[in-house]
Write a protein that holds these residues in place. Structure first.
Motif, PDB file in Angstrom:
ATOM      1  N   SER A 162       0.798  -1.230   0.000  1.00  0.00           N
ATOM      2  CA  SER A 162       0.000   0.000   0.000  1.00  0.00           C
ATOM      3  C   SER A 162       0.832   1.282   0.000  1.00  0.00           C
ATOM      4  CB  SER A 162      -0.920   0.001   1.223  1.00  0.00           C
ATOM      5  OG  SER A 162      -0.141  -0.026   2.406  1.00  0.00           O
ATOM      6  N   VAL A 163       2.148   1.191  -0.204  1.00  0.00           N
ATOM      7  CA  VAL A 163       3.022   2.362  -0.105  1.00  0.00           C
ATOM      8  C   VAL A 163       3.516   2.799  -1.486  1.00  0.00           C
ATOM      9  CG1 VAL A 163       5.130   3.302   0.940  1.00  0.00           C
ATOM     10  CG2 VAL A 163       3.777   1.605   2.184  1.00  0.00           C
ATOM     11  N   LEU A 164       3.439   4.103  -1.737  1.00  0.00           N
ATOM     12  CA  LEU A 164       3.943   4.706  -2.975  1.00  0.00           C
ATOM     13  C   LEU A 164       4.998   5.749  -2.613  1.00  0.00           C
ATOM     14  CD1 LEU A 164       3.879   5.521  -6.034  1.00  0.00           C
ATOM     15  CD2 LEU A 164       2.038   7.106  -5.414  1.00  0.00           C
ATOM     16  N   TYR A 165       6.134   5.689  -3.294  1.00  0.00           N
ATOM     17  CA  TYR A 165       7.195   6.686  -3.162  1.00  0.00           C
ATOM     18  C   TYR A 165       7.168   7.547  -4.427  1.00  0.00           C
ATOM     19  CZ  TYR A 165       9.104   3.995   0.726  1.00  0.00           C
ATOM     20  OH  TYR A 165       9.273   3.361   1.925  1.00  0.00           O
ATOM     21  N   LEU A 166       7.074   8.874  -4.250  1.00  0.00           N
ATOM     22  CA  LEU A 166       6.987   9.806  -5.367  1.00  0.00           C
ATOM     23  C   LEU A 166       8.244  10.666  -5.436  1.00  0.00           C
ATOM     24  CD1 LEU A 166       5.198  11.106  -7.608  1.00  0.00           C
ATOM     25  CD2 LEU A 166       4.403  12.704  -5.836  1.00  0.00           C
ATOM     26  N   PHE A 167       8.872  10.719  -6.613  1.00  0.00           N
ATOM     27  CA  PHE A 167      10.124  11.443  -6.831  1.00  0.00           C
ATOM     28  C   PHE A 167       9.943  12.487  -7.922  1.00  0.00           C
ATOM     29  CE2 PHE A 167      11.078   7.360  -5.109  1.00  0.00           C
ATOM     30  CZ  PHE A 167      12.082   7.604  -4.188  1.00  0.00           C
ATOM     31  N   GLU A 168      10.855  13.460  -7.943  1.00  0.00           N
ATOM     32  CA  GLU A 168      10.861  14.453  -9.015  1.00  0.00           C
ATOM     33  C   GLU A 168      11.373  13.844 -10.316  1.00  0.00           C
ATOM     34  OE1 GLU A 168      12.502  18.412  -8.593  1.00  0.00           O
ATOM     35  OE2 GLU A 168      12.056  18.378  -6.446  1.00  0.00           O
ATOM     36  N   ALA A 169      12.401  12.998 -10.248  1.00  0.00           N
ATOM     37  CA  ALA A 169      13.073  12.512 -11.453  1.00  0.00           C
ATOM     38  C   ALA A 169      13.341  11.009 -11.371  1.00  0.00           C
ATOM     39  CB  ALA A 169      14.401  13.251 -11.631  1.00  0.00           C
ATOM     40  N   CYS A 218       9.196  12.275  -1.989  1.00  0.00           N
ATOM     41  CA  CYS A 218      10.658  12.271  -1.935  1.00  0.00           C
ATOM     42  C   CYS A 218      11.259  13.291  -2.899  1.00  0.00           C
ATOM     43  CB  CYS A 218      11.176  10.871  -2.267  1.00  0.00           C
ATOM     44  SG  CYS A 218      10.480   9.552  -1.282  1.00  0.00           S
ATOM     45  N   PHE A 219      10.757  14.506  -2.853  1.00  0.00           N
ATOM     46  CA  PHE A 219      11.233  15.545  -3.767  1.00  0.00           C
ATOM     47  C   PHE A 219      12.560  16.120  -3.293  1.00  0.00           C
ATOM     48  CE2 PHE A 219       7.044  16.954  -6.005  1.00  0.00           C
ATOM     49  CZ  PHE A 219       6.912  15.696  -6.552  1.00  0.00           C
ATOM     50  N   ASP A 220      13.200  16.884  -4.168  1.00  0.00           N
ATOM     51  CA  ASP A 220      14.495  17.505  -3.870  1.00  0.00           C
ATOM     52  C   ASP A 220      14.401  18.378  -2.616  1.00  0.00           C
ATOM     53  OD1 ASP A 220      15.177  16.309  -6.241  1.00  0.00           O
ATOM     54  OD2 ASP A 220      15.687  18.162  -7.283  1.00  0.00           O
ATOM     55  N   SER A 221      15.554  18.606  -1.991  1.00  0.00           N
ATOM     56  CA  SER A 221      15.588  19.399  -0.755  1.00  0.00           C
ATOM     57  C   SER A 221      15.603  20.901  -1.018  1.00  0.00           C
ATOM     58  CB  SER A 221      16.790  19.001   0.107  1.00  0.00           C
ATOM     59  OG  SER A 221      17.992  19.347  -0.546  1.00  0.00           O
ATOM     60  N   GLN A 239      10.564  21.244  -2.085  1.00  0.00           N
ATOM     61  CA  GLN A 239       9.893  21.175  -0.790  1.00  0.00           C
ATOM     62  C   GLN A 239       8.566  21.924  -0.782  1.00  0.00           C
ATOM     63  OE1 GLN A 239      10.795  19.053   1.882  1.00  0.00           O
ATOM     64  NE2 GLN A 239      11.722  18.354  -0.036  1.00  0.00           N
ATOM     65  N   SER A 240       8.465  22.995  -1.555  1.00  0.00           N
ATOM     66  CA  SER A 240       7.188  23.704  -1.692  1.00  0.00           C
ATOM     67  C   SER A 240       6.154  22.790  -2.355  1.00  0.00           C
ATOM     68  CB  SER A 240       7.401  24.976  -2.513  1.00  0.00           C
ATOM     69  OG  SER A 240       6.186  25.644  -2.718  1.00  0.00           O
ATOM     70  N   ALA A 241       6.565  22.092  -3.408  1.00  0.00           N
ATOM     71  CA  ALA A 241       5.675  21.144  -4.090  1.00  0.00           C
ATOM     72  C   ALA A 241       5.321  19.981  -3.166  1.00  0.00           C
ATOM     73  CB  ALA A 241       6.322  20.641  -5.375  1.00  0.00           C
ATOM     74  N   ALA A 242       6.287  19.501  -2.402  1.00  0.00           N
ATOM     75  CA  ALA A 242       6.027  18.396  -1.473  1.00  0.00           C
ATOM     76  C   ALA A 242       4.955  18.787  -0.454  1.00  0.00           C
ATOM     77  CB  ALA A 242       7.317  17.991  -0.769  1.00  0.00           C
ATOM     78  N   ARG A 243       5.049  19.996   0.092  1.00  0.00           N
ATOM     79  CA  ARG A 243       4.036  20.463   1.060  1.00  0.00           C
ATOM     80  C   ARG A 243       2.668  20.603   0.393  1.00  0.00           C
ATOM     81  NH1 ARG A 243       8.538  23.450   2.417  1.00  0.00           N
ATOM     82  NH2 ARG A 243       7.760  25.300   1.299  1.00  0.00           N
ATOM     83  N   ARG A 244       2.646  21.111  -0.845  1.00  0.00           N
ATOM     84  CA  ARG A 244       1.380  21.259  -1.591  1.00  0.00           C
ATOM     85  C   ARG A 244       0.725  19.892  -1.794  1.00  0.00           C
ATOM     86  NH1 ARG A 244       0.867  20.271  -6.723  1.00  0.00           N
ATOM     87  NH2 ARG A 244       3.060  20.600  -7.221  1.00  0.00           N
TER      88      ARG A 244
END
Length: 169
Positions: A57-64, A111-114, A119-124
């Motif tokens: 049930s776990v999904l990891y989301l990355f920018e690239a 898991c977006f870039d630091s 981090q703004s997108a991660a919070r959104r």
């Protein structure tokens, strides 16, 4: 069938498929030491960017895609059980396609870039998931991104090996 090398420029190509197995997205990245080339192929549908459907049930989301692959190199344990997706941007389109295609996902690790855009997108995205009742958390790499974490760890281990072999560490 998900990762290829282009003939002409030797770029790595990360392919995303739809539910029927049709290629719908291609992300290209230069492989040369000094190359900064990266981008999506024309007519790519970002809802189907590079991804893997796991059984839990776990999904990891990355920018690239390169960060997704680097994260897997850093955390290889039971990787096939989790789902993974690379947005190829800071968009959430692939996330919501993954949630539609894999209804058992109930937790998302963003898991977006630091950096500030990541981090703004991660919070959104975290806020959107909260309103949907989906558990989420934001994982932040130590360096700018997960690939830099992997490169840094590899560099540290290469420095440690010679000194360990002569008893200095």
């Amino acid at each position: 069938g998900m990762i290829y090398e282009s003939d002409k420029h030797h770029n790595v190509i990360f392919v995303g498929y739809d539910r029927e197995g049709n290629p719908r997205h291609a992300n290209l990245r230069g492989t040369g030491r000094e190359s900064t080339f990266k981008g999506n192929a024309p007519n790519s549908n970002p809802a189907y960017s590079f991804h893997w459907h796991g059984s839990n049930s776990v999904l990891y989301l990355f920018e690239a895609p390169i960060d997704l692959m680097s994260y897997l190199s850093l955390h290889p344990e039971n990787w096939r059980e989790n789902s993974y997706a690379a947005a190829c941007s800071v968009s959430d389109r692939v996330l919501f396609q993954m949630l539609e295609d894999n209804r058992n996902i109930s937790q998302v690790c963003i898991c977006f870039d630091s950096d500030e855009p990541g981090q703004s997108a991660a919070r959104r995205i975290d806020d959107k998931l909260f309103t949907m009742g989906i558990k989420s958390q934001i994982l932040v790499p130590n360096q700018k991104d997960w690939n830099e974490d992997l490169v840094c760890l590899k560099a540290e281990s290469e420095v440690m090996e010679p000194c360990q072999s002569i008893g200095l560490c």
